[in-house]
Scaffold this active site. Structure first.
Site, PDB file in Angstrom:
ATOM      1  CG  ASN A  86      -0.331  -0.147   2.531  1.00 16.06           C
ATOM      2  OD1 ASN A  86       0.717  -0.784   2.659  1.00 16.06           O
ATOM      3  ND2 ASN A  86      -0.948   0.412   3.555  1.00 16.06           N
ATOM      4  CB  ILE A  87       1.738   3.626  -2.314  1.00 13.84           C
ATOM      5  CG1 ILE A  87       2.644   2.423  -2.625  1.00 13.84           C
ATOM      6  CG2 ILE A  87       2.496   4.945  -2.476  1.00 13.84           C
ATOM      7  CD1 ILE A  87       3.193   2.383  -4.046  1.00 13.84           C
ATOM      8  CD  GLU A  88      -1.422   4.775   4.597  1.00 13.02           C
ATOM      9  OE1 GLU A  88      -0.865   5.585   5.369  1.00 13.02           O
ATOM     10  OE2 GLU A  88      -2.163   3.840   4.990  1.00 13.02           O
ATOM     11  CG  ASN A  89      -0.681  11.435  -1.675  1.00 16.46           C
ATOM     12  OD1 ASN A  89      -1.008  12.560  -1.324  1.00 16.46           O
ATOM     13  ND2 ASN A  89       0.101  11.213  -2.697  1.00 16.46           N
TER      14      ASN A  89
ATOM     15  CE1 TYR B 204      -3.347  11.987   5.957  1.00 16.61           C
ATOM     16  CE2 TYR B 204      -5.449  11.979   7.104  1.00 16.61           C
ATOM     17  CZ  TYR B 204      -4.081  12.169   7.121  1.00 16.61           C
ATOM     18  OH  TYR B 204      -3.465  12.530   8.274  1.00 16.61           O
TER      19      TYR B 204
ATOM     20  CB  CYS C 104      -5.210  -1.285  -1.626  1.00 18.93           C
ATOM     21  SG  CYS C 104      -6.520  -0.599  -0.606  1.00 18.93           S
TER      22      CYS C 104
ATOM     23  CD  GLU D 123      -5.437  -5.775  -1.396  1.00 15.40           C
ATOM     24  OE1 GLU D 123      -4.877  -4.673  -1.235  1.00 15.40           O
ATOM     25  OE2 GLU D 123      -6.207  -6.263  -0.559  1.00 15.40           O
TER      26      GLU D 123
ATOM     27  CB  CYS E  20     -10.806  -2.445   0.751  1.00 16.04           C
ATOM     28  SG  CYS E  20     -10.246  -1.818  -0.844  1.00 16.04           S
TER      29      CYS E  20
ATOM     30  CB  CYS F 153      -8.775  -4.421  -3.329  1.00 15.27           C
ATOM     31  SG  CYS F 153      -7.617  -3.049  -3.179  1.00 15.27           S
TER      32      CYS F 153
HETATM   33  N1  THU Z   1      -5.195  -1.537   2.655  1.00 16.16           N
HETATM   34  C1  THU Z   1      -4.651  -2.320   1.680  1.00 16.16           C
HETATM   35  O1  THU Z   1      -3.580  -2.023   1.138  1.00 16.16           O
HETATM   36  N2  THU Z   1      -5.322  -3.425   1.297  1.00 16.16           N
HETATM   37  C2  THU Z   1      -6.466  -3.870   1.894  1.00 16.16           C
HETATM   38  O2  THU Z   1      -6.990  -4.878   1.472  1.00 16.16           O
HETATM   39  C3  THU Z   1      -7.033  -3.159   3.033  1.00 16.16           C
HETATM   40  C4  THU Z   1      -6.450  -1.823   3.314  1.00 16.16           C
HETATM   41  C5  THU Z   1      -4.443  -0.330   3.069  1.00 16.16           C
HETATM   42  C6  THU Z   1      -5.050   0.984   2.661  1.00 16.16           C
HETATM   43  C7  THU Z   1      -4.441   1.908   3.683  1.00 16.16           C
HETATM   44  O3  THU Z   1      -3.146   2.312   3.220  1.00 16.16           O
HETATM   45  C8  THU Z   1      -4.249   1.048   4.905  1.00 16.16           C
HETATM   46  O4  THU Z   1      -4.359  -0.289   4.470  1.00 16.16           O
HETATM   47  C9  THU Z   1      -5.288   1.304   5.992  1.00 16.16           C
HETATM   48  O5  THU Z   1      -6.568   1.251   5.477  1.00 16.16           O
END
Ligand code: THU
Length: 138
Positions: free
Chosen positions: A48-51, A54, A59, A61, A92, A95
Site C-alpha cells: 500500500n502507498i499512502e499519500n 489521504y 492499496c 492489491e 477492501c 480491491c
Molecule cells: N489496505 C490495503 O492495502 N489493502 C487492503 O486490502 C485493506 C487496506 C491499506 C489501505 C491503507 O493504506 C491502509 O491499508 C489502511 O486502510
C-alpha cells in the site's frame, strides 16, 4: 478449484511479506503486502502507498495488479494479502472489484500476517453476484 501446493503458498507468503516491508503507510501505519500468482505461474508483488492527501493513497492489491498487468499477466489465479494482524485482513471492496477484472470467481484469496496464513476464500465468496467484463458484452 485451484489447489496451491504448500511450497507455492510459502513462496506467496514470503513474497507478500517482503513486499509489505516496502509499504509507504506513515498515516495509518497499517502495512499491507500483496503477492499475485498469474496464469503463467509468475508472482507479482505490491504494497500500500499512502499519500499526504489521504484519499490519493492506494492499496497493496492495486500495486500488485498494476505490476501483473505491466508484466503482461492477464489472469490472477491467487492473491496473498498480508497485514499486521491480529485481525485477519481482507481485501477492501474496491480491491475485490479491481481483482474481478482480471480473475474468475475461483480466484483464491489468502490472508496472512507475519505469523503465517490465517484464512482463505474465493473471490466468489467475497464478491458474490459481481459486475464484470461480460456485463459490457450487450
Ligand atoms: N489496505 C490495503 O492495502 N489493502 C487492503 O486490502 C485493506 C487496506 C491499506 C489501505 C491503507 O493504506 C491502509 O491499508 C489502511 O486502510
Amino acid at each position: 478449484m485451484l489447489e496451491l501446493t504448500p511450497e507455492l503458498k510459502e513462496r506467496l507468503l514470503a513474497a507478500s511479506l517482503a513486499a509489505r516491508a516496502h509499504s509507504h503507510s506513515p498515516y495509518s501505519r497499517y502495512q499491507v503486502g500483496a503477492a499475485i500468482l498469474d496464469e503463467q505461474g509468475r508472482i507479482h508483488v505490491g504494497a500500500n502507498i499512502e499519500n499526504a492527501a489521504y484519499p490519493q493513497g492506494w492499496c497493496a492489491e492495486a500495486t500488485a495488479l498494476g505490476a501483473m498487468v505491466m508484466a503482461g499477466g492477464r489472469e490472477a489465479k491467487a492473491v496473498l494479502v498480508s497485514g499486521p494482524g491480529p485481525n485477519v485482513i481482507t481485501p477492501c471492496g474496491g480491491c475485490r472489484q479491481k481483482l474481478r477484472e482480471f480473475a474468475t470467481a475461483e480466484l483464491l484469496i489468502l490472508a496472512a500476517d507475519p505469523g503465517g496464513i490465517r484464512q482463505q476464500w474465493t473471490l466468489g465468496e467475497l464478491l458474490p453476484h459481481s459486475f464484470g467484463p461480460d456485463h459490457l458484452k450487450f
